[in-house]
Structure formats: structure tokens, C-alpha cells
Design a protein around this motif. Structure first.
Motif, mmCIF file in Angstrom:
data_model
loop_
_atom_site.group_PDB
_atom_site.id
_atom_site.type_symbol
_atom_site.label_atom_id
_atom_site.label_comp_id
_atom_site.label_asym_id
_atom_site.label_seq_id
_atom_site.Cartn_x
_atom_site.Cartn_y
_atom_site.Cartn_z
ATOM 1 N N SER A 1 0.829 -1.202 0.000
ATOM 2 C CA SER A 1 0.000 0.000 0.000
ATOM 3 C C SER A 1 0.868 1.258 0.000
ATOM 4 O O SER A 1 0.551 2.245 -0.671
ATOM 5 N N PHE A 2 2.011 1.214 0.711
ATOM 6 C CA PHE A 2 2.913 2.365 0.701
ATOM 7 C C PHE A 2 3.540 2.561 -0.679
ATOM 8 O O PHE A 2 3.714 3.698 -1.144
ATOM 9 N N LEU A 3 3.888 1.472 -1.336
ATOM 10 C CA LEU A 3 4.450 1.573 -2.684
ATOM 11 C C LEU A 3 3.440 2.186 -3.648
ATOM 12 O O LEU A 3 3.789 3.017 -4.490
ATOM 13 N N ARG A 4 2.202 1.767 -3.522
ATOM 14 C CA ARG A 4 1.161 2.312 -4.392
ATOM 15 C C ARG A 4 0.950 3.808 -4.125
ATOM 16 O O ARG A 4 0.762 4.590 -5.063
ATOM 17 N N MET A 5 0.959 4.205 -2.859
ATOM 18 C CA MET A 5 0.802 5.616 -2.535
ATOM 19 C C MET A 5 1.992 6.435 -3.040
ATOM 20 O O MET A 5 1.828 7.568 -3.507
ATOM 21 N N ARG A 6 3.188 5.856 -2.969
ATOM 22 C CA ARG A 6 4.363 6.556 -3.480
ATOM 23 C C ARG A 6 4.261 6.752 -4.984
ATOM 24 O O ARG A 6 4.556 7.838 -5.511
ATOM 25 N N GLN A 7 3.830 5.713 -5.691
ATOM 26 C CA GLN A 7 3.677 5.818 -7.142
ATOM 27 C C GLN A 7 2.607 6.829 -7.520
ATOM 28 O O GLN A 7 2.675 7.461 -8.580
ATOM 29 N N ALA A 8 1.610 7.002 -6.649
ATOM 30 C CA ALA A 8 0.530 7.954 -6.915
ATOM 31 C C ALA A 8 0.866 9.367 -6.439
ATOM 32 O O ALA A 8 0.042 10.271 -6.540
#
Length: 293
Positions: free
Chosen positions: A157-164
Motif C-alpha cells: 500500500s505504501f508503494l502504491r501511494m508513493r507511485q501515486a
């Protein structure tokens, strides 16, 4: 007619609870994947498994259970999961208290293993207590935050938020515990009411009242109320901090209480939450009163 069994003189709650626990089925409370029923998902706050499931826990879970049962009776497909928050200081502190050590007294991996052992045992005890209390929990959605399947999802979830672009890095004050040698959350800070005295400093002829004289070195501004006539026309002027000699601006802010002290207050980095707010709102510099040297 056959005679009814006589009522026992004493209520044997252990026998009654055990009998009903054998009759009730966990699957009666499972969230039904693919169901056409409207969904009602409860974001259950996971407790720290650092001891027994105490009366405060039970009191809070009663409220949650009331809602879960009500929604099921109203035709909802209810997810009432149970989680266990295994990370953070409460577990570390409990291990240190139990073994009369600090985390620096043993190798890092050994301390982690001690935390895991304590947590697993406490989860089992707390789970058994919750089952005996007959909470209508969906045990098929139990989660334990120290398990790879859970923190793997957290990392994703943190990786996805970083990508967003939803994660950023910046400087921000934290509460630091010298005993635990780490930053701690506001929820872990204990406050107490005490009686103190106002201290007064003179900044180029302007009297400043403060209860935190030790923060003088970290002063970055002086705040006054915009409607305080004593400081009319002073906004934007600079003052010299006594003893330390650096210049700071005067800023106007409606959060200042004109009736407190002299009506002029120091903004320091950092004494309390209000200092943090003023620091952000007025774009003030960060000044360290104590550094590593």
C-alpha cells in the motif's frame, strides 16, 4: 406429565458457557464473499496484545458487537474482523519489564524473538477471553500485524501511494522519549497538571511572558494578537533575543491570548503543538536549542 428438572441452587456459569460455546458456530458470523446483501464493514481497532483482555477492552468491544449484531438482523452482510497490533513500544516495554532488561542488553534478534514469543502467548489468551465473552467476531478475517502476509500488504500500500504521489518527505517535530530512545506517538505521551510561574524576558523593550524559559535559545518569532493595541504597528519588525543575540520577527496571530502575561509570546521550535502550528503557518525557520554536539 414428566416433571421438569429442578433448577440448581447455584448458577454454574462455567458449565453453561462451555455448553453454549460448543453449540455456537464461528461460521454464523462469517462475511459472505459474493453475497447480494448490502455490506457493512467494521474497521475494528486492533488492541496491543501485551497482557490480558481487560475490562476496558471488553467494554469497547460490547459497543462494536451491538452494532454488528444489529446490522446482521437488518439484513446486512457484516464483516467484523479481529486484529492484533503487534508493533510499537507497548510490546517492547512489556518485554523489558517482564525480563527486567532493556532492548540494548541482548542481541537485536534475541530481543525480537522475545517480543514475538510474548505476543503469540498473549494473543492466545486474549482470543480465548473474547470467545468466552461470545462476541460475534468473524474469526475467518483475523489478522496479526507481525505476520508477513499482513505487513506485506502494508508495504504494498505504501508503494502504491508513493507511485501515486501521495507520500512526501519533510521535517516535522516528534515526541522523543529518552528512556525508550525513540520517537513516540502523541497517544503514548502522558501529561500531568502542574503549577508553575511566568517568566519575563525583555526583547528590545518589549516584555515577553513564558512558562518555558529553557526554550529561549530556540525562539524563532514573537507573536501578538492583531487587535492588541499595545503592539499596533509592530507586525514585521524584528527583535533581538536576549542572551543569544539572534533576531526574530514579530508576527500577528489570533491564537494569541492578549490577557495572558504581557500578551506577547515566544514561538519556539518546539515547546508544544501550538508552536508547531505557528511554525507552519508563518513559515518560520527551524532552530535547534540542543544538537548532537
Amino acid at each position: 406429565m414428566p416433571s421438569a428438572d429442578p433448577l440448581p441452587k447455584n448458577y454454574d456459569y462455567r458449565e453453561v458457557e462451555t455448553r453454549w460455546l460448543q453449540i455456537w458456530k464461528d461460521e454464523d458470523h462469517y462475511f459472505q464473499e459474493g453475497s447480494d446483501k448490502p455490506q457493512f464493514v467494521i474497521d475494528t481497532p486492533p488492541p496491543y496484545p501485551t497482557g490480558q483482555f481487560h475490562i476496558g477492552n471488553a467494554f469497547n468491544w460490547c459497543y462494536i458487537d451491538f452494532i454488528a449484531r444489529y446490522k446482521r438482523m437488518k439484513g446486512y452482510n457484516v464483516m467484523f474482523p479481529q486484529g492484533w497490533d503487534c508493533h510499537g513500544l507497548p510490546t517492547e516495554v512489556k518485554v523489558e519489564e517482564t525480563h527486567n532488561i532493556t532492548k540494548n542488553d541482548v542481541p537485536r534478534q534475541q530481543f525480537r524473538d522475545m517480543c514475538r514469543t510474548l505476543t503469540v502467548g498473549n494473543i492466545e489468551k486474549m482470543r480465548n477471553s473474547m470467545r468466552r465473552m461470545a462476541f460475534s467476531i468473524d474469526w475467518s478475517h483475523e489478522y496479526i500485524t507481525m505476520m508477513p502476509y499482513y505487513y506485506g500488504k502494508t508495504q504494498l500500500s505504501f508503494l502504491r501511494m508513493r507511485q501515486a504521489g501521495q507520500i512526501y518527505q519533510s521535517d516535522h517535530p516528534v515526541n522523543f522519549c529518552p528512556r525508550c530512545e525513540t520517537a513516540i506517538a502523541f497517544a503514548e505521551v502522558n501529561y500531568s497538571d502542574r503549577t508553575t510561574s511566568l517568566n519575563f524576558f525583555i526583547f528590545d523593550g518589549i516584555e515577553i511572558a513564558t512558562t518555558r524559559p529553557e526554550l529561549l535559545a530556540a525562539c524563532v518569532a514573537v507573536a501578538v494578537h492583531p487587535a492588541d493595541e499595545r503592539y499596533a504597528g509592530k507586525n514585521g519588525q524584528t527583535l533581538t533575543v536576549p542572551l543569544f543575540g539572534h533576531d526574530v520577527p514579530i508576527v500577528c496571530d489570533e491564537a494569541v491570548d492578549p490577557a495572558f502575561g504581557s500578551g506577547a509570546v515566544m514561538i519556539c521550535t518546539f515547546g508544544d503543538k501550538q508552536d508547531v502550528i505557528w511554525w507552519k503557518v508563518h513559515g518560520l525557520p527551524l532552530r535547534k536549542a540542543i544538537d548532537k554536539t
